[in-house]
Design a protein around this motif. Sequence first.
Motif, PDB file in Angstrom:
ATOM      1  N   ASP A 156       0.537  -1.080   0.019  1.00  0.00           N
ATOM      2  CA  ASP A 156      -0.156   0.363   0.335  1.00  0.00           C
ATOM      3  C   ASP A 156       0.857   1.893  -0.083  1.00  0.00           C
ATOM      4  OD1 ASP A 156      -2.069   2.012   0.176  1.00  0.00           O
ATOM      5  OD2 ASP A 156      -2.725   1.510   2.467  1.00  0.00           O
ATOM      6  N   PHE A 157       0.794   2.207  -1.133  1.00  0.00           N
ATOM      7  CA  PHE A 157       2.095   3.413  -1.263  1.00  0.00           C
ATOM      8  C   PHE A 157       1.105   4.165   0.337  1.00  0.00           C
ATOM      9  CE2 PHE A 157       1.987   7.708  -2.610  1.00  0.00           C
ATOM     10  CZ  PHE A 157       3.075   8.006  -3.229  1.00  0.00           C
ATOM     11  N   GLY A 158       0.113   3.894   0.713  1.00  0.00           N
ATOM     12  CA  GLY A 158      -0.297   5.750   1.441  1.00  0.00           C
ATOM     13  C   GLY A 158       0.466   5.252   2.798  1.00  0.00           C
ATOM     14  N   SER A 159       0.996   3.550   3.522  1.00  0.00           N
ATOM     15  CA  SER A 159       1.635   3.102   3.989  1.00  0.00           C
ATOM     16  C   SER A 159       2.715   4.200   4.085  1.00  0.00           C
ATOM     17  CB  SER A 159       1.580   1.506   4.502  1.00  0.00           C
ATOM     18  OG  SER A 159       2.657   1.073   3.334  1.00  0.00           O
ATOM     19  N   ILE A 160       3.616   4.393   3.348  1.00  0.00           N
ATOM     20  CA  ILE A 160       5.037   4.212   3.695  1.00  0.00           C
ATOM     21  C   ILE A 160       4.894   5.993   4.413  1.00  0.00           C
ATOM     22  CG2 ILE A 160       6.241   5.753   2.184  1.00  0.00           C
ATOM     23  CD1 ILE A 160       5.773   4.502  -0.293  1.00  0.00           C
ATOM     24  N   TYR A 161       4.620   6.751   4.479  1.00  0.00           N
ATOM     25  CA  TYR A 161       4.299   7.846   5.555  1.00  0.00           C
ATOM     26  C   TYR A 161       3.066   7.518   6.693  1.00  0.00           C
ATOM     27  CZ  TYR A 161       8.499  10.115   2.263  1.00  0.00           C
ATOM     28  OH  TYR A 161       9.042  10.301   2.369  1.00  0.00           O
ATOM     29  N   SER A 162       2.671   6.557   6.663  1.00  0.00           N
ATOM     30  CA  SER A 162       1.383   6.678   7.860  1.00  0.00           C
ATOM     31  C   SER A 162       1.641   7.159   9.532  1.00  0.00           C
ATOM     32  CB  SER A 162       0.996   5.158   7.648  1.00  0.00           C
ATOM     33  OG  SER A 162       2.004   4.068   7.732  1.00  0.00           O
ATOM     34  N   GLY A 163       3.094   7.463   9.641  1.00  0.00           N
ATOM     35  CA  GLY A 163       3.205   7.816  11.412  1.00  0.00           C
ATOM     36  C   GLY A 163       4.047   6.289  11.595  1.00  0.00           C
TER      37      GLY A 163
END
Length: 486
Positions: free
Chosen positions: A252-259
Amino acid sequence: MKSYNKIFSFILILSLLFGCDNFLEIEPLDRVDGSSFFSDDDELLIGVNGVYASQRLVFSRADGGQSLIYRLFEERSDNAGADHTDQGERVETDLFKEGTGNLPISGLWEAMWNTVNLANKVIISGTTAEGDQALVSRIVGEAKFIRASLYFYMVNAWGALPIRTEPTEDFTATILPRSSVDDVYSLIVQDLTDAAAALPNSYAGGSGNEVGRVTNGAAMTLLGKVQLQNGNLPAAEAALRTVLGRYSLLPDFGSIYSGAGNENTAESIFEISFNAGNQTAWAVPQQFVPISIAAPLGTNGSGRNVLSSYPTQDLADSFDPADLRIPHTFGTATEGNYLGLYISKFIQPGATNGSDINFVMLRYADVLLMLAEAIGESTEAYDLINEVRTRAGLPDIDASSPGTFMEKVMNERRWEFAFELHRWIDLLRLPDAEVFSIMETQLESQQLNKFGMTVDISLTLDNLLYPIPQNEIDISDGVVEQNPGY
């Protein structure tokens, strides 16, 4: 005095270590008298922790709420715009109108050279440090990687540079003429070659909370990037092939900068670490998000009518509407003080004291796309590109797809790494006339559409480099020469 310094230092370090779960959360001692420190492996480790901390400050140092490095390497490009109603010198770098006294430029110059100087102290001290020599060699490799990374940013910002490889002990030692760009690249390549030979592949399972330190993979990835930028495609390909398959894309691309809780993943090769609980938060991303978007998410945002940095319409329009990266890259605010596009990549819900999100300086998607560029148009190159596109939910491309091969590579890099400080450096690999055309068109459109202004933008070769800060010229009494056009 030497004994008391060491005892005090170690007591303070032990107190900082208590309760830390990541070595980069420690605020190291980088101001201990160098003449009485760094004499053994324990002290050298403290020293390199200070280099990491200084590197973090380079990426977080801000002016008017905006990161200095961001102004120079992202706003400069066609990806992001600045608030052209703000103070003049904060807008100059976006408009290619900067002068030799520009404070954001001189502030970043100072921060970068300070980090280089700290790295130099560790590197030189490593030649005589006692203790575990394998550890000493590793520490010196870490410092060489960080020094090389700073020189890489600087050579792309200012061109020819003074080459400083020893710590500055007195004022006169700071006065060095600029060496050629080729010589600077030679230093960077040597540093990264040395670092790769000394660094481990992984720190997993170690007892010293060391995950997040520089690895062999990071050194080889940056070496590939450096060689690509310098036009040595065979050397870039050779370096990048050593990294191929050692990391993997996150599903998931969104998890790269998920914190927090998702740092140093299988895709991550090197990150700049931040931690709000340890007063090392990355506050800059909260200036990217309007308060109307941030408040419902329980995080801080900007109340400005125009964000200090925002996505250009050109970038937003360039995406395929089906691209899964869009919501994790930018959004559109439709109510509140600010209306329009904002950067959504680094939003951390619930963060009220700055962000815990690490900045991923190198990741595996970069390896895939750089290797494709180094190889050149071929079935293998398209296979590498399509790995990245598949995660984005996009169909495969090949030689029959519209555009030249370089246009296709640059588009993929633009969409994948938007707002990650790659775009301006990427543009510099294009023919100069193409860079001028891209930037003149984007800036004229941005001025007219967002601010109702028109500015005559006509770029030349001189605009591809920033001016050397005037203070550096003055202090050197002319030994350091200014870039043309300033």
